[in-house]
Design an enzyme around this catalytic site. Structure first.
Site, PDB file in Angstrom:
ATOM      1  NE  ARG B  68      -3.823  -2.267   0.094  1.00 42.09           N
ATOM      2  CZ  ARG B  68      -4.421  -2.848  -0.935  1.00 42.09           C
ATOM      3  NH1 ARG B  68      -4.071  -2.546  -2.180  1.00 42.09           N
ATOM      4  NH2 ARG B  68      -5.362  -3.736  -0.752  1.00 42.09           N
ATOM      5  CG  HIS B 182      -5.734  -9.802 -11.594  1.00 42.56           C
ATOM      6  ND1 HIS B 182      -6.080  -9.719 -10.264  1.00 42.56           N
ATOM      7  CD2 HIS B 182      -6.902  -9.747 -12.270  1.00 42.56           C
ATOM      8  CE1 HIS B 182      -7.397  -9.611 -10.149  1.00 42.56           C
ATOM      9  NE2 HIS B 182      -7.922  -9.626 -11.350  1.00 42.56           N
ATOM     10  CG  ASN B 284     -10.985  -9.634  -8.779  1.00 42.27           C
ATOM     11  OD1 ASN B 284     -11.096 -10.754  -9.261  1.00 42.27           O
ATOM     12  ND2 ASN B 284     -10.992  -8.530  -9.500  1.00 42.27           N
ATOM     13  CG  ASP B 311      -4.186 -11.021  -3.753  1.00 39.86           C
ATOM     14  OD1 ASP B 311      -3.611  -9.915  -3.741  1.00 39.86           O
ATOM     15  OD2 ASP B 311      -5.254 -11.240  -4.367  1.00 39.86           O
TER      16      ASP B 311
END
Lengths: 335, 433
Positions: B68, B182, B284, B311
């Site tokens: 992040r 992805h 996701n 993830d």
């Protein structure tokens, strides 16, 4: 170890049970009501309808109920409001277009604000599936689901049931697993986007009714039949009508189609309920529609206004059912 | 630099083929010597760890985390994310580029590795494949690699255009970087918030079809087949569907350089775990059907899967306390990966301990070509995890080192308790008694 044996012998983590609802007064899904509770709600709906209006306003005098509406609504909002007021409640309406929701306030904070203002129960209409669970979890108040996204609309299923019982079971309120045995209810139209369809699919088979779903693949995927027992798909509208004692028509929800292209003329040829079709294939059936109806699309004006239509009765039953569930909410789950 | 001795432990180093009691001397950030118990010459002044009854293994490597930073420090910082990594036994993490700004530059790549970030373990940046991860213009891979990037990806913004993906594979191969995809054909998942299927229908939520993943994996493999001579390497991130695994399996049989990772939640949970709109089960790719979940287990056991990757995707509480379809995707995972893998893969499903550890260290190091990592052979980086393989414990998110608490595994039983995590010869985490 070969893959095939591996798959057979492996234990995987279990799916835990859901702690829902938190508040016994809540009505988040029709699933929350046992058959006993369901009977009690129907009984109270009838009793409250018959009661002297002035006496009735003393039942929940000055209790505070908030209506929180994130989507437009005519029937549901008005009937909930009239129902709560008929029991003496003070109601307040918060809608997404004229409140701090427009400024970005979250559902949690809006709920906590209403609770701080003294709301003892919240009636929630929301465009996101599952929103009532979130609101209940954070406010711990009784929450009445007045329709969440494409998911559930429990009071609609209850008022539909009351309408069916009036016509088919002399207004019985004693619910058991066989009370609607031998009754086939066909739900036709935009099943995919319909919370009304899902609620009825959950409720009616529990009472012994058979639910037939009808519509084109775009609006009715095959997996809809896996929602529960007692549900099957019939693509031929006329074949479905022939089996039905109850015909429930649904509106095509343009606001939820999300880019799906649909040939409306083609749709009408296949699935519009016309007087001729009704007369030929289901002359005894009652016709229901949760509204709003679009005359000339899913059904003709003639059918809507015709003798088999119970659409306006459904609306009056809405007030009766909603009185019963508001009373239940404010009495801690006891109707 | 100081020296550290790990005494009396049982060394399991799958890459080196070691599974025996050993003492280990770590010096100047490297493994200096390995010897039978008590045979090590204890260097003067060296700190010592008593690992009696414990397993000593190469430090774990997570090749798919979201730290992040820069830009979203309220969710996680490099310091807090790597502290969680160390607590979970990880000594290296590969950080995804979907930061603010997107990591598509040498400056951001270097910034993430600067000592001022206060990382507890090694951070390997993964750079964006295209400018701003917009899928249009590819970045300068040579420059990014020399700044420390170990792979390229557009992660949550998969590269859909054939020509851009082809160009990315070729350009990355030229400088020896892997391309991570992805796999999600976002044209099929618009507005969807969970796996397509009976559960999504019941919950009234729009679903992501399995084909959105497998279709893109198949497309990427087709491109790779056309580029067979380029040495291009495709790594499929967080594989979640049986069809995508089948495509990877077939591509490998055909001799293509395709690798894949699976996240613990995808080999443990199914879409039914979403329950009544629990946003801690929203990520996701989404949790899939039981058949897909079983295919993940099968592929891990039979060796098609190259790595377990978490993830790790922290989000602030207020971001997850919203309507399900509005909640951001992602869950944390660094502190639970080892405990879940040992509990389920090793204890329940009887996978040998060495193979589980390999999926969490040697093999992910190989996927990204991280030299001297994922093994405790003499001369390699002094990255080790020391854990009690017998200890059963319960994960409590209230004690997390991460800034966020969005895990579905709060209260879950775990197997194997990390006692020490050692990164480049320094103790990065020690269990407080």
């Amino acid at each position: 170890m070969t893959p095939a044996t591996a798959r057979r012998t492996l234990q995987s983590p279990l799916v835990p049970a859901n702690p829902s609802p938190f508040n016994p007064g809540s009505l988040l899904s029709v699933d929350n009501l046992s058959l006993e509770a369901l009977s009690r709600v129907l009984e109270r709906a009838t009793a409250l309808t018959r009661q002297d209006p002035l006496e009735r306003t003393r039942l929940l005098a000055k209790r505070k109920v908030a209506l929180l509406f994130y989507e437009s609504s005519t029937r549901t909002r008005t009937s909930f409001e009239l129902a709560a007021k008929a029991l003496g409640c003070d109601t307040t309406l918060v809608s997404s277009l004229s409140s701090s929701i427009e400024k970005g306030e979250s559902l949690k904070d809006t709920g906590l604000t209403l609770r701080a203002l003294g709301a003892e129960a919240i009636i929630l209409r929301h465009n996101a599936s599952g929103a009532p669970w979130l609101l209940e979890q954070h406010t711990k108040l009784p929450v009445l689901n007045a329709g969440d996204g494409m998911h559930d609309h429990p009071t609609q299923a209850l008022l539909d049931l009351r309408t069916m019982l009036t016509h088919l079971r002399k207004g019985s309120t004693d619910m058991g697993p066989d009370v609607l045995k031998g009754v086939t209810v066909t739900i036709t139209g935009d099943i995919l986007h319909s919370r009304v369809a899902r609620s009825n699919m959950l409720l009616l088979p529990r009472l012994g009714a058979e639910v037939v779903l009808c519509g084109p693949k775009e609006l009715l995927p095959d997996l809809a039949a896996t929602t529960g027992p007692g549900i099957r798909i019939e693509r031929d509208f006329e074949a479905a009508l022939r089996q039905s004692q109850v015909v429930m028509m649904l509106r095509i929800q343009a606001e939820r189609l999300a880019g799906l292209q649909l040939d409306l003329e083609d749709y009408k040829r296949g699935f519009q309920l016309t007087q001729e079709r009704l007369h030929t294939f289901a002359p005894q059936a009652i016709v229901l529609h949760p509204g709003p109806i679009i005359r000339g699309l899913e059904l003709t004006g003639e059918v809507a206004d015709g003798p088999q239509s119970a659409i306006l009765e459904q609306i009056s039953n809405g007030v009766a059912i909603r009185m019963a569930v508001v009373e239940r909410a404010l009495n801690g789950g006891r109707a | 630099m100081s020296a550290l001795v790990i005494r009396n432990g049982h060394l399991i180093d799958p890459a080196a083929g070691v599974d025996a009691p050993k003492d280990i001397l770590l010096k100047d950030g490297k493994v200096a010597e390995i010897a039978g118990p008590g045979k090590l010459k204890h260097p003067d002044g060296a700190e010592s760890i008593d690992a009696a009854g414990l397993v000593v293994a190469p430090g774990l490597i997570d090749i798919h985390v979201h730290l992040r930073e820069p830009g979203q420090g309220y969710k996680e910082t490099i310091a807090s994310g790597t502290a969680a990594a160390a607590a979970g036994g990880f000594t290296a993490v590969a950080a995804m580029p979907n930061t603010t700004p997107v990591n598509d530059t040498v400056d951001v790549t270097r910034w993430m590795q600067a000592p001022e970030r206060g990382a507890s373990v090694r951070v390997f940046p993964i750079a964006a494949a295209t400018r701003g991860s917009k899928g249009e213009a590819i970045n300068d891979f040579a420059a990014l690699k020399s700044a420390g990037a170990v792979a390229v990806t557009d992660d949550g913004h998969p590269i859909l255009k054939d020509n851009i993906m082809r160009e990315t594979l070729v350009a990355a191969a030229r400088v020896g970087l892997s391309v991570i995809q992805h796999a999600e054909d976002t044209r099929l998942t618009h507005g969807a918030s969970m796996n397509a299927g009976p559960t999504a229908f019941k919950l009234g939520l729009r679903g992501m079809p399995a084909e959105a993943e497998s279709g893109l994996v198949e497309r990427d493999i087709r491109l790779l087949t056309e580029l067979r001579d380029s040495r291009a390497h495709l790594h499929v991130a967080h594989t979640s569907t049986a069809a995508a695994i089948a495509a990877v399996r077939q591509a490998r049989r055909n001799g293509l350089r395709v690798t894949c990772e699976v996240a613990p939640h995808h080999f443990l949970l199914t879409d039914e775990h979403v329950g009544l709109y629990n946003t801690h089960f929203k990520m996701n790719p989404p949790l899939r059907s039981a058949a897909d979940r079983d295919a993940m287990i099968e592929a891990i056991l039979d060796g098609v899967v190259d790595a377990i990757a978490t993830d790790h995707a922290p989000h602030a509480a207020h971001e997850k306390e919203v309507e399900f379809e509005r909640a951001p995707n992602g869950i944390t995972g660094l502190e639970t990966a080892l405990g879940l893998s040992l509990f389920w893969l090793h204890k329940e499903w009887k996978m040998p301990l060495g193979r589980v550890l390999s999926l969490l260290s040697a093999q992910p190091a190989a996927v990204l070509g991280l030299k001297g990592r994922g093994t405790l052979a003499v001369g390699s980086s002094a990255d080790a995890v020391v854990f009690d393989p017998k200890a059963e414990w319960t994960y409590r998110v209230a004690k997390t080192k991460s800034k966020s608490r969005n895990t579905p595994f709060d209260g879950w039983p775990m197997q194997g308790k990390v006692q020490w995590t050692i990164c480049e010869g320094r103790i990065a985490y020690a269990l407080s008694s």
